[in-house]
Design a protein around this motif. Structure first.
Motif, PDB file in Angstrom:
ATOM      1  N   LEU A 166       0.833  -1.198   0.000  1.00  0.00           N
ATOM      2  CA  LEU A 166       0.000   0.000   0.000  1.00  0.00           C
ATOM      3  C   LEU A 166       0.872   1.254   0.000  1.00  0.00           C
ATOM      4  O   LEU A 166       0.511   2.269  -0.581  1.00  0.00           O
ATOM      5  CB  LEU A 166      -0.907  -0.004   1.233  1.00  0.00           C
ATOM      6  CG  LEU A 166      -2.126   0.911   1.220  1.00  0.00           C
ATOM      7  CD1 LEU A 166      -2.939   0.724  -0.036  1.00  0.00           C
ATOM      8  CD2 LEU A 166      -2.974   0.662   2.438  1.00  0.00           C
ATOM      9  N   GLY A 167       2.022   1.160   0.614  1.00  0.00           N
ATOM     10  CA  GLY A 167       2.949   2.292   0.563  1.00  0.00           C
ATOM     11  C   GLY A 167       3.033   3.041   1.884  1.00  0.00           C
ATOM     12  O   GLY A 167       2.140   2.972   2.727  1.00  0.00           O
ATOM     13  N   LYS A 186       5.593   9.907 -10.150  1.00  0.00           N
ATOM     14  CA  LYS A 186       4.560   9.149  -9.447  1.00  0.00           C
ATOM     15  C   LYS A 186       3.366   9.015 -10.365  1.00  0.00           C
ATOM     16  O   LYS A 186       3.227   9.760 -11.317  1.00  0.00           O
ATOM     17  CB  LYS A 186       4.152   9.889  -8.171  1.00  0.00           C
ATOM     18  CG  LYS A 186       5.238   9.841  -7.126  1.00  0.00           C
ATOM     19  CD  LYS A 186       5.100  10.996  -6.181  1.00  0.00           C
ATOM     20  CE  LYS A 186       6.364  11.137  -5.376  1.00  0.00           C
ATOM     21  NZ  LYS A 186       6.606  12.516  -5.010  1.00  0.00           N
ATOM     22  N   GLU A 235       0.877  13.386  -2.066  1.00  0.00           N
ATOM     23  CA  GLU A 235      -0.001  13.115  -3.215  1.00  0.00           C
ATOM     24  C   GLU A 235      -1.447  13.463  -2.880  1.00  0.00           C
ATOM     25  O   GLU A 235      -2.168  14.026  -3.690  1.00  0.00           O
ATOM     26  CB  GLU A 235       0.090  11.640  -3.624  1.00  0.00           C
ATOM     27  CG  GLU A 235       1.468  11.225  -4.088  1.00  0.00           C
ATOM     28  CD  GLU A 235       2.019  12.163  -5.149  1.00  0.00           C
ATOM     29  OE1 GLU A 235       1.317  12.390  -6.143  1.00  0.00           O
ATOM     30  OE2 GLU A 235       3.139  12.673  -4.965  1.00  0.00           O
ATOM     31  N   PHE A 236      -1.848  13.097  -1.656  1.00  0.00           N
ATOM     32  CA  PHE A 236      -3.221  13.407  -1.260  1.00  0.00           C
ATOM     33  C   PHE A 236      -3.396  14.902  -1.037  1.00  0.00           C
ATOM     34  O   PHE A 236      -4.420  15.463  -1.374  1.00  0.00           O
ATOM     35  CB  PHE A 236      -3.600  12.647   0.020  1.00  0.00           C
ATOM     36  CG  PHE A 236      -3.971  11.227  -0.244  1.00  0.00           C
ATOM     37  CD1 PHE A 236      -5.113  10.921  -0.961  1.00  0.00           C
ATOM     38  CD2 PHE A 236      -3.173  10.186   0.211  1.00  0.00           C
ATOM     39  CE1 PHE A 236      -5.458   9.607  -1.219  1.00  0.00           C
ATOM     40  CE2 PHE A 236      -3.512   8.872  -0.041  1.00  0.00           C
ATOM     41  CZ  PHE A 236      -4.655   8.576  -0.757  1.00  0.00           C
ATOM     42  N   ALA A 263       5.184   8.989   2.058  1.00  0.00           N
ATOM     43  CA  ALA A 263       5.265   9.158   0.605  1.00  0.00           C
ATOM     44  C   ALA A 263       3.881   9.470   0.026  1.00  0.00           C
ATOM     45  O   ALA A 263       3.766  10.168  -0.983  1.00  0.00           O
ATOM     46  CB  ALA A 263       5.831   7.903  -0.037  1.00  0.00           C
ATOM     47  N   LEU A 264       2.834   8.938   0.673  1.00  0.00           N
ATOM     48  CA  LEU A 264       1.480   9.125   0.138  1.00  0.00           C
ATOM     49  C   LEU A 264       0.924  10.515   0.434  1.00  0.00           C
ATOM     50  O   LEU A 264       0.206  11.101  -0.366  1.00  0.00           O
ATOM     51  CB  LEU A 264       0.524   8.085   0.738  1.00  0.00           C
ATOM     52  CG  LEU A 264       0.732   6.636   0.309  1.00  0.00           C
ATOM     53  CD1 LEU A 264      -0.254   5.730   1.027  1.00  0.00           C
ATOM     54  CD2 LEU A 264       0.541   6.502  -1.198  1.00  0.00           C
ATOM     55  N   ALA A 298       0.538   9.702  -9.435  1.00  0.00           N
ATOM     56  CA  ALA A 298      -0.406  10.773  -9.095  1.00  0.00           C
ATOM     57  C   ALA A 298      -0.025  12.047  -9.833  1.00  0.00           C
ATOM     58  O   ALA A 298       1.115  12.259 -10.160  1.00  0.00           O
ATOM     59  CB  ALA A 298      -0.393  11.050  -7.610  1.00  0.00           C
TER      60      ALA A 298
END
Lengths: 237, 110
Positions: free
Chosen positions: A58-59, A235, A67-68, A63-64, A237
């Motif tokens: 899922l990561g 990425k 992006e969000f 790092a996520l 995203a």
């Protein structure tokens, strides 16, 4: 050995600590995590290892998160995306609402710096017009989409904005300023036949400026994004 | 392995095309893409969601929470009218690139 629910709740706190927000998108990510764990355990993996593999694929929260937040930053502007025209009109009306006090203030403040009568309006107005013209052109992407152009225009116009705002704030506070000198207001002003404290009028003026800034911000979303966007190529995203 | 740049460029058209088949949810999208690409397209699973949220934000897709057959809550995504239009545009672009490459490679290896 920790049980699955404990592992998941520890994972949730890690995600929250990394800045992933709940319920959106954390609940959705958790649903994904549980689906993957279920698939892996059904294929024979022990629960604990299934959890680790699922969390890994899922990561990492750190790092996520950026992006969000890229999505969330734009999120409140969804109206703009879906109904660009009405919002543009609204933004333009904010700007027009702000123009009057801005021009007045600029006129008085610049006048106070350069005394000679007549200088103020003929200089301040073109400056303001050029400033807004640039801003709107950039904001609407009508200007050629070259970075150098945008940077020059944006830098230049922010400089003018800074000059106008700082001198007008100075003028509003300074006792010897033409705001007091030229206009009627000493401590009070007449508005719709009612005596209004000068500070009340001044805060209205600040409110105008704030509304105008909001309008400018909306019109310039694309510019601001274009200037500060990180290269998203690496990425998905 | 497909390069990151190409994976990034193809993420949106892939998601839109998959949603054109019907409503589905994030996890199923990942599984389906993996299967269809024969494991050649590998996403960091979590990176799918920002893309979905962005597409929703742009008004191309819509979402709703619903309970799955296992009783778990899931967020289902489906294509909106604007999404179909966007997909058609993307499709034309990808086909153009594909056709160009195909012609070039035909020349070279014919």
């Amino acid at each position: 050995m920790p049980d699955l629910e404990q592992q998941i709740s520890a994972w949730r706190s890690q995600m929250l600590a990394a800045g992933i927000q709940s319920p959106v998108p954390l609940e959705e990510l958790e649903a994904h995590l549980r689906d993957e764990i279920q698939r892996l355990t059904q294929s024979g993996l022990p629960e604990e290892r299934a959890f680790l593999a699922a969390a890994n694929s899922l990561g990492d929260g750190k790092a996520l998160r950026p992006e969000f937040s890229k999505v969330n930053r734009r999120h409140w502007l969804w109206v703009y995306r879906n109904n660009p025209l009405p919002l543009k009109i609204l933004a333009a009306s904010f700007i027009i609402a702000g123009l009057d006090p801005l021009i007045t203030a600029a006129r008085f403040s610049i006048e106070s710096l350069f005394r000679p009568e007549g200088f103020s309006f003929s200089v301040a107005l073109p400056l303001v017009v050029i400033f807004w013209g640039f801003q709107i052109l950039i904001g609407q992407g009508l200007l050629r989409r070259s970075n150098a152009w945008r940077r020059v225009a944006l830098g230049w116009s922010s400089l003018i904005l800074f000059a106008i705002i700082s001198t007008s704030v100075w003028a509003a506070f300074h006792t010897h300023s033409p705001l007091v000198h030229v206009g009627a207001p000493e401590k009070t002003d007449i508005l719709l036949g009612i005596e209004v404290p000068f500070m009340f009028k001044f805060s209205l003026y600040l409110l105008h400026l704030a509304l105008m800034a909001a309008g400018l911000y909306i019109l310039n979303q694309s510019t601001i994004r274009a200037l500060f966007r990180r290269d998203p190529k690496t990425k998905i995203a | 392995m497909i390069t990151k740049e190409l994976v990034a460029a193809s993420a949106e058209p892939l998601i839109l095309s998959l949603l054109a088949r019907g409503e589905t949810y994030g996890y199923a999208i990942i599984q389906e893409i993996r299967k269809l690409s024969e494991n050649k397209i590998e996403w960091t699973d979590g990176m799918l969601y920002p893309v979905l949220h962005r597409l929703e934000d742009r008004g191309l897709i819509k979402s709703r929470w619903a309970e799955s057959e296992t009783g778990r809550k899931r967020k289902y995504y489906s294509l909106k009218e604007d999404g179909k239009k966007a997909l058609n545009k993307r499709r034309d672009q990808w086909l153009a690139v594909n056709a160009t490459l195909t012609r070039l490679w035909k020349e070279k290896y014919a």
